[in-house]
Write an enzyme that holds these catalytic residues in place. Structure first.
Site, PDB file in Angstrom:
ATOM      1  N   HIS A 142       0.842  -1.197   0.000  1.00  0.00           N
ATOM      2  CA  HIS A 142       0.000   0.000   0.000  1.00  0.00           C
ATOM      3  C   HIS A 142       0.884   1.257   0.000  1.00  0.00           C
ATOM      4  CE1 HIS A 142      -3.423   2.555   1.525  1.00  0.00           C
ATOM      5  NE2 HIS A 142      -2.415   3.219   2.049  1.00  0.00           N
ATOM      6  N   GLU A 143       1.898   1.260   0.841  1.00  0.00           N
ATOM      7  CA  GLU A 143       2.794   2.423   0.908  1.00  0.00           C
ATOM      8  C   GLU A 143       3.571   2.591  -0.397  1.00  0.00           C
ATOM      9  OE1 GLU A 143       2.291   4.493   3.040  1.00  0.00           O
ATOM     10  OE2 GLU A 143       1.185   3.292   4.477  1.00  0.00           O
ATOM     11  N   HIS A 146       1.499   4.330  -2.961  1.00  0.00           N
ATOM     12  CA  HIS A 146       1.499   5.783  -2.771  1.00  0.00           C
ATOM     13  C   HIS A 146       2.743   6.401  -3.404  1.00  0.00           C
ATOM     14  CE1 HIS A 146      -2.021   6.466  -0.459  1.00  0.00           C
ATOM     15  NE2 HIS A 146      -1.629   5.868   0.650  1.00  0.00           N
ATOM     16  N   GLU A 223      -6.665   6.625  -0.893  1.00  0.00           N
ATOM     17  CA  GLU A 223      -6.528   5.432  -0.058  1.00  0.00           C
ATOM     18  C   GLU A 223      -7.127   4.211  -0.767  1.00  0.00           C
ATOM     19  OE1 GLU A 223      -4.654   5.241   2.636  1.00  0.00           O
ATOM     20  OE2 GLU A 223      -4.243   7.346   2.241  1.00  0.00           O
TER      21      GLU A 223
END
Lengths: 301, 183
Positions: A142-143, A146, A223
């Site tokens: 997930h990071e 980003h 998100e």
């Protein structure tokens, strides 16, 4: 993906321009109130330019320092390095720098930087201790998402600016209340002062609120997108889903997070906001966790 | 009239060059993807003797399982041929490793061994790296193959001898799952 990158770069420019405009307006009013005249505008212009540059080149360092993140060594955290290196292979991104936040209560993580070549990921020790390997993999994917779509640039700039606006508005309010009076006595225009005072007060209150609303509006969609990209990267959405479940259920409070950095984290670290009954209220930087988990689980089916 | 002709030819040439370069770039990515898999497979070959050595002391009664792993490793190293052949040998190696870890479950002392814990993490990450490298390779192959088949780039692909590449396939469905080693 490419649209996302373009959009993030555009948003970052708009943010800097709007922010500079607000700051110059603030500077003007401050100059009027304090009796500096146009010097306030010049000062605001210099400050906003300096801040945009600092935010771009040093924003990640500031955010990491504020969050008290320390560089993670490979010897001490071999598994963390292993997991990120696996995901680098899957995503084709360059290796980010890894940081540790020594907090054993609140499992959480964030990414910062200006582009994939200058990116960092920070995780709390509680995250490493409480999640299993596949869950950690989900969070780190997930990071990395980003980082890949330049969310980090926009989010870091926002963090710096929200922090600065809050700081300045605070200073400004104090100045008008306590210090402003003495200087103003040497000024002869007394009728306009009351009006400007009210305007100044309104702006001082509105400015941080305004910055906050931008911060909130943009980070919710991101998100969902980062969750989806993480699932695509690992081909295992359940890992992240179960990690989100664990993190959101955890009652620990992350002490190093604040209003300016809360939107960076994978799950909002400010519990009072997270626990608010109203789902997806205006003041939450993140979509409701249950909804994120549900979307991930549907992907896995 | 002449101008129009010149423009058309120029545009055609530019398209030809960029399409050709695009194909070259994609083929290069496929190659890179393949060498990434190779790097990770090598990492796995290097870990296995260490693993077998550590297990030997605890698993005297499971000679066969250990020998299978060693044999599968040798086969995988020596295999020559395309992606399909290599994939088959690697999948077999993954299978033997999986059964080794399943058997190791019955040896509490082995599970507590510090060296074994380190090896377990190293093997898990290597397995993941192999499968992610494979995933990345397959994504690149898919892009390349699509490009060689769709009109009009297929004309260039045909003229300059760009041929479709093999996917790195996993034949058994359970192989898609990462190996789970829960100590």
């Amino acid at each position: 993906m490419y649209e996302e990158i373009g959009q993030n770069k555009r948003n970052s420019i708009i943010l800097v321009v709007v922010f500079a405009a607000v700051l110059i307006l603030l500077g003007y009013i401050f100059g009027q109130v304090a009796g500096f005249g146009y010097f306030g505008i010049v000062l605001a212009f210099i400050i906003s330019t300096a801040m945009a540059l600092t935010g771009y080149f040093r924003g990640d360092k500031i955010v990491l320092a504020v969050s008290r993140a320390k560089p993670a060594s490979r010897e001490k955290y071999p598994q963390l390095y292993n997991i990120v290196e696996e995901l680098i292979i899957a995503s084709g991104l360059p290796m980010p720098k890894l940081y540790i936040i020594h907090d054993n209560d609140a499992p959480n993580a964030f990414a910062t930087g200006r582009d994939p070549d200058h990116a960092s990921i920070a995780v709390t020790t509680a995250l490493l201790n409480r999640l299993n390997r596949t869950e950690l993999q989900g969070v780190l994917a997930h990071e990395l998402s980003h980082i890949g779509d330049y969310d980090i640039l926009f989010a870091t700039l926002i963090g710096i600016m929200v922090g600065m606006v809050a700081l300045m508005a605070d200073f400004f309010l104090r100045y008008t209340f306590w210090g402003g009076g003495r200087r103003r006595s040497s000024n002869n225009s007394s009728s306009g002062n009351g009006f400007i005072m009210i305007l100044a007060l309104a702006l001082a209150i509105l400015a941080p609120l305004f910055a906050l609303i931008i911060q909130l509006a943009v980070s919710r969609q991101r998100e969902y997108l980062a969750d989806a990209n993480a699932a695509l990267m690992t081909r295992y959405p359940e890992g992240l889903a179960s990690a989100l479940e664990k993190i959101s259920r955890d009652p620990g409070v992350l002490e190093v997070s604040n209003r300016a950095t809360q939107h960076l984290y994978i799950i909002s670290p400010i519990k009072s906001i997270r626990d608010r009954k109203k789902k997806s209220s205006l003041f939450s930087t993140h979509p409701p966790v249950e909804d994120r988990i549900k979307r991930l689980r549907e992907m896995g089916e | 009239m002449l101008w129009i002709l010149v423009v058309i030819i120029a545009v055609g040439l530019i398209w030809l060059i960029s399409a050709y370069n695009g194909l070259i770039r994609l083929r290069q990515r496929v190659k890179n993807g393949w060498s990434q898999i190779d790097v990770q497979l090598k990492r796995r070959y290097d870990l296995i003797p260490n693993l077998v050595e550590t297990c030997k002391g605890y698993m005297q009664h499971e000679r066969e399982v250990l020998e299978n792993v060693t044999r599968a490793r040798t086969q995988a190293i020596e295999v020559s041929g395309g992606a399909a052949e290599q994939a088959k040998a690697e999948n077999f190696l993954s299978q033997t490793l999986r059964s080794l870890f399943a058997v190791a479950e019955n040896y509490p002392q082995l599970k507590a061994n510090e060296n074994m814990l380190k090896l377990q993490e190293e093997l898990t990450t290597t397995e993941n790296r192999v499968s992610f490298a494979r995933q990345h390779y397959n994504d690149q192959v898919m892009k390349f193959n699509t490009k060689t088949e769709v009109f009009p780039t297929n004309l260039i692909a045909g003229a300059f001898g760009f041929t479709k590449k093999d996917f790195f396939q996993t034949e058994v469905p359970e192989e898609r799952e990462p190996i789970k080693v829960n100590f």
